[in-house]
Design an enzyme around this catalytic site. Structure first.
Site, short mmCIF file in Angstrom:
data_model
loop_
_atom_site.label_atom_id
_atom_site.label_comp_id
_atom_site.label_asym_id
_atom_site.label_seq_id
_atom_site.Cartn_x
_atom_site.Cartn_y
_atom_site.Cartn_z
N GLU A 79 -10.46 -1.46 9.51
CA GLU A 79 -9.60 -1.86 8.27
C GLU A 79 -9.89 -0.87 7.10
O GLU A 79 -10.83 -1.18 6.34
CB GLU A 79 -9.78 -3.44 8.01
N GLU A 107 -8.41 -15.45 9.01
CA GLU A 107 -9.22 -14.30 8.46
C GLU A 107 -10.34 -14.91 7.69
O GLU A 107 -9.99 -15.78 6.54
CB GLU A 107 -8.36 -13.31 8.02
N TYR A 118 -2.83 -3.31 -2.61
CA TYR A 118 -1.39 -2.97 -2.43
C TYR A 118 -0.88 -2.15 -3.50
O TYR A 118 0.33 -1.67 -3.21
CB TYR A 118 -0.61 -4.26 -2.30
N ARG A 133 -2.38 -12.78 12.98
CA ARG A 133 -3.38 -13.19 12.06
C ARG A 133 -2.84 -13.69 10.56
O ARG A 133 -1.62 -13.27 10.24
CB ARG A 133 -4.15 -12.03 11.63
N HIS A 184 -12.27 -7.63 11.93
CA HIS A 184 -12.09 -6.60 11.00
C HIS A 184 -13.47 -5.83 10.45
O HIS A 184 -14.52 -6.64 10.26
CB HIS A 184 -11.24 -7.00 10.00
N HIS A 199 -11.94 -14.84 4.62
CA HIS A 199 -11.44 -14.17 3.30
C HIS A 199 -11.65 -14.99 2.02
O HIS A 199 -11.37 -16.00 2.05
CB HIS A 199 -9.91 -13.92 3.36
#
Length: 280
Positions: free
Chosen positions: A244, A134, A209, A94, A190, A136
């Site tokens: 996810e 993906e 993150y 991915r 996802h 996104h």
């Protein structure tokens, strides 16, 4: 439906891959979606065989190809991830389709992304693997229209779609309509949810993150703004997906969501069987 958990859920935990595998097996997951940075730091070996001993598999290795880097850099990264994926016997890699939204990407930049995706997909195809982009925000897959155009432009059978219904909804498309239009290209899903549209910022990479990032607004799969019961009705029973989860309490939320997902899909399967019996 075969459902995996993501090692990215444990990005701020001090856990071994063995501990994650035991948790996945004990919770009833079918596999482990492996984050690229984790794969790179687990060393060489036939890890797929080791994981199979737990009754698990890696359905996808998730990373971020540097599509705007010099060609030799991109190919080195692609080849390296391909080797890692083969060690884990993963059939998919991915990536994101660039780092800019479709509305702000120039024709020249888009042409470059298209060429680079085709080159990477071709390399993976040579090794029996598929490259997934993906859905996104801030990429060329930020809307269904841009993604369909991208798939036509790349025009390679090994380029597929990782369909994230929440991000599709975030981009302004109806997930069910987008799914119908993209169905032949979708190879993975996802699954995640959010409390309300104003909370979508919790999924911005800088927040996700960050160890001290905001988690308020992330919800269980069937507790948020997106109606997953209706969406799941549109999926093939043999589809593959990952839960996810980026929030806190991984060890309680993930098994709870999986149990609810199994219940919803089982009810749908039973309903379909009942309808077939009546028709027969």
């Amino acid at each position: 439906m075969r459902v995996s958990l993501c090692t990215i859920s444990f990005r701020h935990h001090l856990l071994s891959i063995g501990e994650i595998a035991r948790f996945a097996r004990g919770s009833g997951f079918d596999g482990i979606e492996l984050w690229g940075v984790h794969a790179r730091n687990l060393g060489p070996g036939d890890h797929g065989e080791w994981l199979a001993a737990y009754g698990l598999r890696v359905p996808m290795l998730s990373d971020y190809l540097p599509l705007d880097a010099p060609p030799e850099v991109l190919m080195e990264r692609t080849a390296g991830l391909c080797r890692l994926a083969r060690q884990w016997r993963a059939p998919r890699l991915r990536t994101f389709a660039g780092t800019k939204g479709s509305a702000t990407t120039s024709p020249e930049e888009r042409a470059l992304m298209t060429t680079r995706l085709r080159e990477s997909a071709s390399h993976l195809a040579d090794h029996g693997m598929r490259l997934l982009v993906e859905t996104h925000p801030d990429t060329l897959a930020d809307t269904a229209a841009s993604l369909m155009r991208l798939l036509d432009e790349v025009d390679h059978p090994a380029l597929k779609v990782n369909f994230d219904a929440l991000h599709v909804w975030e981009g302004g498309d109806d997930p069910l309509a987008a799914h119908d239009g993209l169905a032949e290209h979708i190879d993975y899903y996802h699954l995640k949810n959010v409390r309300a549209r104003p909370d979508l910022g919790v999924f911005e990479p800088a927040n996700v993150y960050a160890a001290a990032g905001r988690r308020d607004g992330m919800t269980g799969l069937f507790e948020g703004a997106l109606d997953y019961r209706s969406f799941l009705d549109a999926l093939d029973p043999n589809a593959e997906a990952s839960l996810e989860w980026f929030g806190d309490a991984c060890f309680s939320v993930l098994p709870t969501d999986l149990l609810a997902l199994r219940d919803v899909t089982a009810r749908r399967r039973n309903a379909l069987g009942f309808q077939m019996d009546i028709a027969g």
